[in-house]
Structures are given as structure tokens and as C-alpha cells.
Write an enzyme that holds these catalytic residues in place. Structure first.
Site, PDB file in Angstrom:
ATOM      1  N   LYS A 191       1.666  -4.049   1.578  1.00 44.92           N
ATOM      2  CA  LYS A 191       0.870  -2.924   1.637  1.00 44.92           C
ATOM      3  C   LYS A 191      -0.019  -3.089   2.913  1.00 44.92           C
ATOM      4  O   LYS A 191      -0.285  -3.886   3.571  1.00 44.92           O
ATOM      5  CB  LYS A 191      -0.058  -2.945   0.236  1.00 44.92           C
ATOM      6  CG  LYS A 191       0.991  -2.602  -1.100  1.00 44.92           C
ATOM      7  CD  LYS A 191       0.100  -2.581  -2.011  1.00 44.92           C
ATOM      8  CE  LYS A 191       0.966  -2.516  -3.646  1.00 44.92           C
ATOM      9  NZ  LYS A 191       0.173  -2.082  -4.843  1.00 44.92           N
TER      10      LYS A 191
ATOM     11  N   TYR B 168       5.327   6.664  -6.357  1.00 46.48           N
ATOM     12  CA  TYR B 168       4.433   6.240  -7.443  1.00 46.48           C
ATOM     13  C   TYR B 168       4.346   7.210  -8.468  1.00 46.48           C
ATOM     14  O   TYR B 168       3.431   7.235  -9.519  1.00 46.48           O
ATOM     15  CB  TYR B 168       3.111   5.798  -6.984  1.00 46.48           C
ATOM     16  CG  TYR B 168       3.014   4.553  -6.542  1.00 46.48           C
ATOM     17  CD1 TYR B 168       3.324   3.279  -7.194  1.00 46.48           C
ATOM     18  CD2 TYR B 168       2.457   4.127  -5.263  1.00 46.48           C
ATOM     19  CE1 TYR B 168       3.150   1.887  -6.871  1.00 46.48           C
ATOM     20  CE2 TYR B 168       2.473   2.814  -4.512  1.00 46.48           C
ATOM     21  CZ  TYR B 168       2.809   1.860  -5.481  1.00 46.48           C
ATOM     22  OH  TYR B 168       2.685   0.512  -5.100  1.00 46.48           O
TER      23      TYR B 168
ATOM     24  N   ASN C  88      -3.859  -5.014  -3.163  1.00 46.39           N
ATOM     25  CA  ASN C  88      -3.361  -6.032  -3.626  1.00 46.39           C
ATOM     26  C   ASN C  88      -2.040  -6.616  -2.908  1.00 46.39           C
ATOM     27  O   ASN C  88      -1.121  -7.350  -3.515  1.00 46.39           O
ATOM     28  CB  ASN C  88      -3.078  -6.048  -5.201  1.00 46.39           C
ATOM     29  CG  ASN C  88      -2.133  -5.224  -5.576  1.00 46.39           C
ATOM     30  OD1 ASN C  88      -1.485  -4.243  -4.635  1.00 46.39           O
ATOM     31  ND2 ASN C  88      -1.942  -4.729  -7.050  1.00 46.39           N
TER      32      ASN C  88
ATOM     33  N   HIS D 158       4.093  -4.990  -3.193  1.00 45.77           N
ATOM     34  CA  HIS D 158       4.505  -3.972  -4.424  1.00 45.77           C
ATOM     35  C   HIS D 158       6.017  -4.824  -4.611  1.00 45.77           C
ATOM     36  O   HIS D 158       6.420  -5.296  -3.646  1.00 45.77           O
ATOM     37  CB  HIS D 158       4.950  -2.675  -3.969  1.00 45.77           C
ATOM     38  CG  HIS D 158       5.810  -2.033  -4.964  1.00 45.77           C
ATOM     39  ND1 HIS D 158       5.424  -1.473  -6.268  1.00 45.77           N
ATOM     40  CD2 HIS D 158       7.110  -1.832  -4.805  1.00 45.77           C
ATOM     41  CE1 HIS D 158       6.511  -1.089  -6.993  1.00 45.77           C
ATOM     42  NE2 HIS D 158       7.602  -1.135  -5.933  1.00 45.77           N
TER      43      HIS D 158
ATOM     44  N   GLU E 118      13.990   2.521  -6.487  1.00 46.63           N
ATOM     45  CA  GLU E 118      13.109   2.331  -5.453  1.00 46.63           C
ATOM     46  C   GLU E 118      13.673   1.741  -4.067  1.00 46.63           C
ATOM     47  O   GLU E 118      13.573   2.243  -3.007  1.00 46.63           O
ATOM     48  CB  GLU E 118      12.118   1.295  -5.815  1.00 46.63           C
ATOM     49  CG  GLU E 118      11.087   1.727  -6.993  1.00 46.63           C
ATOM     50  CD  GLU E 118      10.222   0.561  -7.187  1.00 46.63           C
ATOM     51  OE1 GLU E 118       9.445   0.808  -8.198  1.00 46.63           O
ATOM     52  OE2 GLU E 118      10.182  -0.743  -6.797  1.00 46.63           O
TER      53      GLU E 118
HETATM   54  N1  UDP Z   1      -3.272  -0.113  -9.622  1.00 45.39           N
HETATM   55  C1  UDP Z   1      -4.745  -0.057  -9.662  1.00 45.39           C
HETATM   56  N2  UDP Z   1      -5.382   0.045 -10.688  1.00 45.39           N
HETATM   57  C2  UDP Z   1      -5.168  -0.481 -11.909  1.00 45.39           C
HETATM   58  C3  UDP Z   1      -3.695  -0.660 -12.083  1.00 45.39           C
HETATM   59  C4  UDP Z   1      -2.857  -0.462 -10.981  1.00 45.39           C
HETATM   60  O1  UDP Z   1      -5.077   0.226  -8.626  1.00 45.39           O
HETATM   61  O2  UDP Z   1      -5.885  -0.303 -12.804  1.00 45.39           O
HETATM   62  C5  UDP Z   1      -2.493  -0.225  -8.481  1.00 45.39           C
HETATM   63  C6  UDP Z   1      -2.332  -1.366  -8.051  1.00 45.39           C
HETATM   64  O3  UDP Z   1      -2.061  -1.428  -6.684  1.00 45.39           O
HETATM   65  C7  UDP Z   1      -0.849  -1.961  -8.386  1.00 45.39           C
HETATM   66  C8  UDP Z   1      -0.183  -0.362  -8.471  1.00 45.39           C
HETATM   67  O4  UDP Z   1      -1.217   0.466  -8.977  1.00 45.39           O
HETATM   68  O5  UDP Z   1      -0.176  -2.674  -7.844  1.00 45.39           O
HETATM   69  C9  UDP Z   1       0.871  -0.051  -9.466  1.00 45.39           C
HETATM   70  O6  UDP Z   1       0.443  -0.837 -10.937  1.00 45.39           O
HETATM   71  P1  UDP Z   1       1.442  -1.698 -11.787  1.00 45.39           P
HETATM   72  O7  UDP Z   1       0.916  -1.501 -13.249  1.00 45.39           O
HETATM   73  O8  UDP Z   1       2.997  -1.059 -11.591  1.00 45.39           O
HETATM   74  O9  UDP Z   1       1.396  -2.934 -11.063  1.00 45.39           O
HETATM   75  P2  UDP Z   1       2.412  -3.844 -10.156  1.00 45.39           P
HETATM   76  O10 UDP Z   1       3.567  -3.570 -10.756  1.00 45.39           O
HETATM   77  O11 UDP Z   1       2.182  -3.583  -8.671  1.00 45.39           O
HETATM   78  O12 UDP Z   1       1.799  -5.197 -10.246  1.00 45.39           O
END
Ligand code: UDP
Length: 141
Positions: free
Chosen positions: A11, A51, A114, A117, A128
Site C-alpha cells: 500500500k 474494494y 496497514n 493487502h 482480485e
Molecule cells: N480497514 C480500516 N478500518 C477498519 C477495517 C478495515 O481502515 O475498521 C481497512 C484496512 O486498510 C484493511 C482494509 O480496510 O486492510 C480491508 O479490510 P479487511 O477487513 O478486508 O482487512 P484485511 O483483509 O486487509 O486484513
């Protein structure tokens, strides 16, 4: 375990920190092979489409803004159990909860920024990967 492919995105925060190589070496040293890769500055439409499953969630707009705030590095990883292996290397979504030694624990600042992805299941991995790479841009051997 079967050989799988998964979509990984480094990211904008991690690209900005200049740690693409450090993250790639974690993939490589854990049996994941990079079989496709491109750097790209996503458009708003591309980020929203990627997304789409999160549309309507409270964090959706901030997530899209963040994902278009700078270039990302997008790759297809291939290997035994690649989907789960990549998720293990990434660590929990919230870096504060991510296990020590994971990519998010070491390189991420917050749940929004974070670092990485990774696809979470075979079905999402297929969708994806196809979102960013035609079959002709994936080099398995
Ligand atoms: N995200 C966020 N706040 C939240 C939950 C998710 O900003 O409370 C963002 C975060 O960058 C995350 C992405 O949305 O990586 C997708 O969420 P997911 O639950 O799919 O998490 P991941 O699979 O990336 O761990």
C-alpha cells in the site's frame, strides 16, 4: 497442500517508506514466488472497484482516499498454500494486534495505513488477480 496464487498489494504507506524490497524478501524467503508485478497509482474508480465488497462500511471512503494517496506495488504470489501463508506473513489488520515479526507489526502505523493487502480466500484471490493482471502477464516459470 495445493499450489495457489494470491493477490498482494504493498500500500502507499509502505511504498512511501521505501520497504518494497524488504517485504518482497519476506515473500521469497517464505516460499512465495512473485509471478507478476506492477507499480500503479490507482484511480478513484479502480480503488472503489477493488474494494467494492466494503462499500457502505464506515471506513470505505477513508480507505479509498488512502489507497489513491500514492502509488502501490501490486503482485501475484504463487506457492504452497499461498493465500494463508501470505495472510500469516501480513499479520492482523490492526498492526497493534499483529504478531511480532509480521509485515504489519514491523512496517504499519495504523489500521488505515496497514502496509499490505492480501486475498483472503481462493474465490477472492481469483477475482482480485483478474482485476489487475490478464493471464498473459502472469509468469509461472
Ligand atoms: N480497514 C480500516 N478500518 C477498519 C477495517 C478495515 O481502515 O475498521 C481497512 C484496512 O486498510 C484493511 C482494509 O480496510 O486492510 C480491508 O479490510 P479487511 O477487513 O478486508 O482487512 P484485511 O483483509 O486487509 O486484513
Amino acid at each position: 497442500m495445493a499450489i495457489e496464487r494470491t493477490l498482494s498489494i504493498i500500500k502507499p504507506d509502505a511504498v512511501g517508506k521505501n520497504v518494497i524490497g524488504k517485504i518482497y524478501s519476506r515473500f521469497e524467503s517464505n516460499g512465495l514466488k512473485i509471478v507478476a508485478a506492477k507499480m500503479k497509482h490507482l484511480s478513484r474508480q479502480e480503488a472503489e472497484g477493488f474494494y467494492a465488497v466494503h462499500k457502505g462500511r464506515p471506513f470505505f471512503n477513508d480507505l479509498v482516499e488512502f489507497m489513491i494517496s500514492g502509488p502501490v506495488m501490486i503482485q501475484v504470489l504463487e506457492g504452497e498454500g499461498a493465500i494463508a501463508k501470505n495472510r500469516e506473513l501480513m499479520g492482523a489488520t490492526d498492526p497493534k494486534k499483529a504478531a511480532p515479526g509480521t509485515i504489519r507489526a514491523d512496517f504499519a502505523e495504523s489500521i488505515d495505513a496497514n502496509a499490505v493487502h492480501g486475498s483472503d480466500a481462493p474465490e477472492t484471490a481469483a477475482v482480485e488477480i483478474a482485476y489487475f493482471f490478464p493471464a498473459s502477464e502472469i509468469y509461472s516459470r
